[in-house]
Design a protein around this motif. Sequence first.
Motif, PDB file in Angstrom:
ATOM      1  N   ARG A 177       0.849  -1.180   0.000  1.00  0.00           N
ATOM      2  CA  ARG A 177       0.000   0.000   0.000  1.00  0.00           C
ATOM      3  C   ARG A 177       0.891   1.240   0.000  1.00  0.00           C
ATOM      4  O   ARG A 177       2.040   1.181   0.408  1.00  0.00           O
ATOM      5  CB  ARG A 177      -0.942   0.012   1.195  1.00  0.00           C
ATOM      6  CG  ARG A 177      -0.278   0.091   2.553  1.00  0.00           C
ATOM      7  CD  ARG A 177      -1.314  -0.116   3.646  1.00  0.00           C
ATOM      8  NE  ARG A 177      -1.006   0.102   4.999  1.00  0.00           N
ATOM      9  CZ  ARG A 177       0.128   0.006   5.653  1.00  0.00           C
ATOM     10  NH1 ARG A 177       1.206  -0.272   5.045  1.00  0.00           N
ATOM     11  NH2 ARG A 177       0.220   0.206   6.941  1.00  0.00           N
ATOM     12  N   ARG A 178       0.333   2.316  -0.483  1.00  0.00           N
ATOM     13  CA  ARG A 178       1.099   3.568  -0.561  1.00  0.00           C
ATOM     14  C   ARG A 178       1.539   4.010   0.819  1.00  0.00           C
ATOM     15  O   ARG A 178       0.779   3.955   1.777  1.00  0.00           O
ATOM     16  CB  ARG A 178       0.244   4.672  -1.164  1.00  0.00           C
ATOM     17  CG  ARG A 178       0.165   4.588  -2.641  1.00  0.00           C
ATOM     18  CD  ARG A 178      -0.141   5.953  -3.235  1.00  0.00           C
ATOM     19  NE  ARG A 178      -0.244   5.789  -4.656  1.00  0.00           N
ATOM     20  CZ  ARG A 178       0.799   5.685  -5.480  1.00  0.00           C
ATOM     21  NH1 ARG A 178       2.002   5.780  -4.998  1.00  0.00           N
ATOM     22  NH2 ARG A 178       0.630   5.502  -6.762  1.00  0.00           N
ATOM     23  N   ALA A 179       2.780   4.477   0.889  1.00  0.00           N
ATOM     24  CA  ALA A 179       3.291   5.006   2.154  1.00  0.00           C
ATOM     25  C   ALA A 179       2.945   6.481   2.289  1.00  0.00           C
ATOM     26  O   ALA A 179       2.893   7.007   3.383  1.00  0.00           O
ATOM     27  CB  ALA A 179       4.802   4.818   2.232  1.00  0.00           C
ATOM     28  N   ALA A 180       2.715   7.140   1.162  1.00  0.00           N
ATOM     29  CA  ALA A 180       2.368   8.559   1.167  1.00  0.00           C
ATOM     30  C   ALA A 180       1.444   8.815  -0.009  1.00  0.00           C
ATOM     31  O   ALA A 180       1.380   8.027  -0.951  1.00  0.00           O
ATOM     32  CB  ALA A 180       3.632   9.416   1.042  1.00  0.00           C
ATOM     33  N   GLU A 181       0.723   9.893   0.059  1.00  0.00           N
ATOM     34  CA  GLU A 181      -0.220  10.238  -1.006  1.00  0.00           C
ATOM     35  C   GLU A 181       0.499  10.465  -2.332  1.00  0.00           C
ATOM     36  O   GLU A 181       0.035  10.088  -3.377  1.00  0.00           O
ATOM     37  CB  GLU A 181      -1.010  11.484  -0.593  1.00  0.00           C
ATOM     38  CG  GLU A 181      -2.343  11.647  -1.243  1.00  0.00           C
ATOM     39  CD  GLU A 181      -3.263  10.444  -1.117  1.00  0.00           C
ATOM     40  OE1 GLU A 181      -3.918  10.126  -2.132  1.00  0.00           O
ATOM     41  OE2 GLU A 181      -3.343   9.813  -0.060  1.00  0.00           O
ATOM     42  N   GLU A 182       1.651  11.100  -2.281  1.00  0.00           N
ATOM     43  CA  GLU A 182       2.436  11.392  -3.481  1.00  0.00           C
ATOM     44  C   GLU A 182       3.715  10.568  -3.452  1.00  0.00           C
ATOM     45  O   GLU A 182       4.180  10.147  -2.417  1.00  0.00           O
ATOM     46  CB  GLU A 182       2.791  12.884  -3.536  1.00  0.00           C
ATOM     47  CG  GLU A 182       1.598  13.799  -3.684  1.00  0.00           C
ATOM     48  CD  GLU A 182       0.851  13.585  -4.991  1.00  0.00           C
ATOM     49  OE1 GLU A 182       1.484  13.390  -6.027  1.00  0.00           O
ATOM     50  OE2 GLU A 182      -0.389  13.617  -4.959  1.00  0.00           O
ATOM     51  N   ALA A 233       6.523   7.528  -5.041  1.00  0.00           N
ATOM     52  CA  ALA A 233       6.514   6.104  -5.345  1.00  0.00           C
ATOM     53  C   ALA A 233       7.115   5.314  -4.192  1.00  0.00           C
ATOM     54  O   ALA A 233       8.060   4.562  -4.366  1.00  0.00           O
ATOM     55  CB  ALA A 233       7.263   5.853  -6.643  1.00  0.00           C
ATOM     56  N   SER A 234       6.587   5.498  -3.011  1.00  0.00           N
ATOM     57  CA  SER A 234       7.002   4.722  -1.843  1.00  0.00           C
ATOM     58  C   SER A 234       5.827   3.876  -1.387  1.00  0.00           C
ATOM     59  O   SER A 234       4.692   4.343  -1.350  1.00  0.00           O
ATOM     60  CB  SER A 234       7.447   5.643  -0.702  1.00  0.00           C
ATOM     61  OG  SER A 234       8.596   6.349  -1.063  1.00  0.00           O
ATOM     62  N   VAL A 239       9.385   0.486   0.695  1.00  0.00           N
ATOM     63  CA  VAL A 239       9.992   0.306  -0.622  1.00  0.00           C
ATOM     64  C   VAL A 239       9.892   1.608  -1.392  1.00  0.00           C
ATOM     65  O   VAL A 239       8.810   2.181  -1.511  1.00  0.00           O
ATOM     66  CB  VAL A 239       9.278  -0.816  -1.410  1.00  0.00           C
ATOM     67  CG1 VAL A 239       9.876  -0.965  -2.804  1.00  0.00           C
ATOM     68  CG2 VAL A 239       9.351  -2.130  -0.655  1.00  0.00           C
ATOM     69  N   GLU A 240      11.013   2.042  -1.911  1.00  0.00           N
ATOM     70  CA  GLU A 240      11.056   3.230  -2.759  1.00  0.00           C
ATOM     71  C   GLU A 240      11.318   2.774  -4.187  1.00  0.00           C
ATOM     72  O   GLU A 240      12.306   2.094  -4.455  1.00  0.00           O
ATOM     73  CB  GLU A 240      12.167   4.165  -2.293  1.00  0.00           C
ATOM     74  CG  GLU A 240      12.239   5.439  -3.076  1.00  0.00           C
ATOM     75  CD  GLU A 240      13.393   6.336  -2.622  1.00  0.00           C
ATOM     76  OE1 GLU A 240      13.512   7.419  -3.214  1.00  0.00           O
ATOM     77  OE2 GLU A 240      14.152   5.960  -1.718  1.00  0.00           O
ATOM     78  N   VAL A 241      10.410   3.122  -5.076  1.00  0.00           N
ATOM     79  CA  VAL A 241      10.575   2.831  -6.503  1.00  0.00           C
ATOM     80  C   VAL A 241      11.212   4.060  -7.126  1.00  0.00           C
ATOM     81  O   VAL A 241      10.633   5.144  -7.120  1.00  0.00           O
ATOM     82  CB  VAL A 241       9.215   2.521  -7.175  1.00  0.00           C
ATOM     83  CG1 VAL A 241       9.405   2.271  -8.667  1.00  0.00           C
ATOM     84  CG2 VAL A 241       8.554   1.323  -6.504  1.00  0.00           C
ATOM     85  N   LEU A 242      12.406   3.883  -7.651  1.00  0.00           N
ATOM     86  CA  LEU A 242      13.147   4.997  -8.236  1.00  0.00           C
ATOM     87  C   LEU A 242      12.732   5.185  -9.691  1.00  0.00           C
ATOM     88  O   LEU A 242      12.130   4.302 -10.298  1.00  0.00           O
ATOM     89  CB  LEU A 242      14.645   4.724  -8.106  1.00  0.00           C
ATOM     90  CG  LEU A 242      15.113   4.531  -6.654  1.00  0.00           C
ATOM     91  CD1 LEU A 242      16.554   4.078  -6.609  1.00  0.00           C
ATOM     92  CD2 LEU A 242      14.918   5.787  -5.851  1.00  0.00           C
ATOM     93  N   PRO A 243      13.037   6.337 -10.276  1.00  0.00           N
ATOM     94  CA  PRO A 243      12.633   6.594 -11.670  1.00  0.00           C
ATOM     95  C   PRO A 243      13.155   5.513 -12.620  1.00  0.00           C
ATOM     96  O   PRO A 243      14.267   5.017 -12.462  1.00  0.00           O
ATOM     97  CB  PRO A 243      13.276   7.943 -11.975  1.00  0.00           C
ATOM     98  CG  PRO A 243      13.449   8.594 -10.648  1.00  0.00           C
ATOM     99  CD  PRO A 243      13.733   7.479  -9.684  1.00  0.00           C
TER     100      PRO A 243
END
Length: 182
Positions: free
Chosen positions: A34-39, A41-42, A61-65
Amino acid sequence: MFVEAHEPLSLPFSAVRGALDAALADGGLTEESRRAAEEGASFLMRVGPGGSRGFAKQVLVEVLPFDYVGRKVVVPLRWQPTGTAGRLFPSLEANLTISDAEGSGSLVSIVASYEPPLDVVGAGLDRILLSRAASATLTALLREIVTKLNRTARLLALVARGPGVATGVEASPPSRPSAVAE
């Protein structure tokens, strides 16, 4: 330490591409994330040798560009264990790669590096046990990612074929039937 896992996917790359974009927009790479923040890609998700259920640790999890290059995409990922016991678990950096396989399918791979926690003690434990747990965790995670991509691709195909009720727009029938398999 390095660890990797590979899993075939019975979907054409074009379907996987749409499913990946939709999955990330919807809340993450697995059904349990689930999203860690509203904005941004974490995502928060649980990972462990048996998958997200059972003995598992929550990680951020951080999804990088990333970019699609031809019939391949490499998605850089980082994860950090959360909570007060987070220091007992490794942080990880990985590349999730989805590529067109010969024929009509795709190949999903993840190659990761991690540092065992707890310095010298962790390095010893890694040689004895933790490296196998890391390999099992990555394999379980990859299976969950493949499951999410399959389900998302199936839903996208249904929306594309169905009447415009779900989207408010009448969809034209596909030029050829989509092959979506698990």
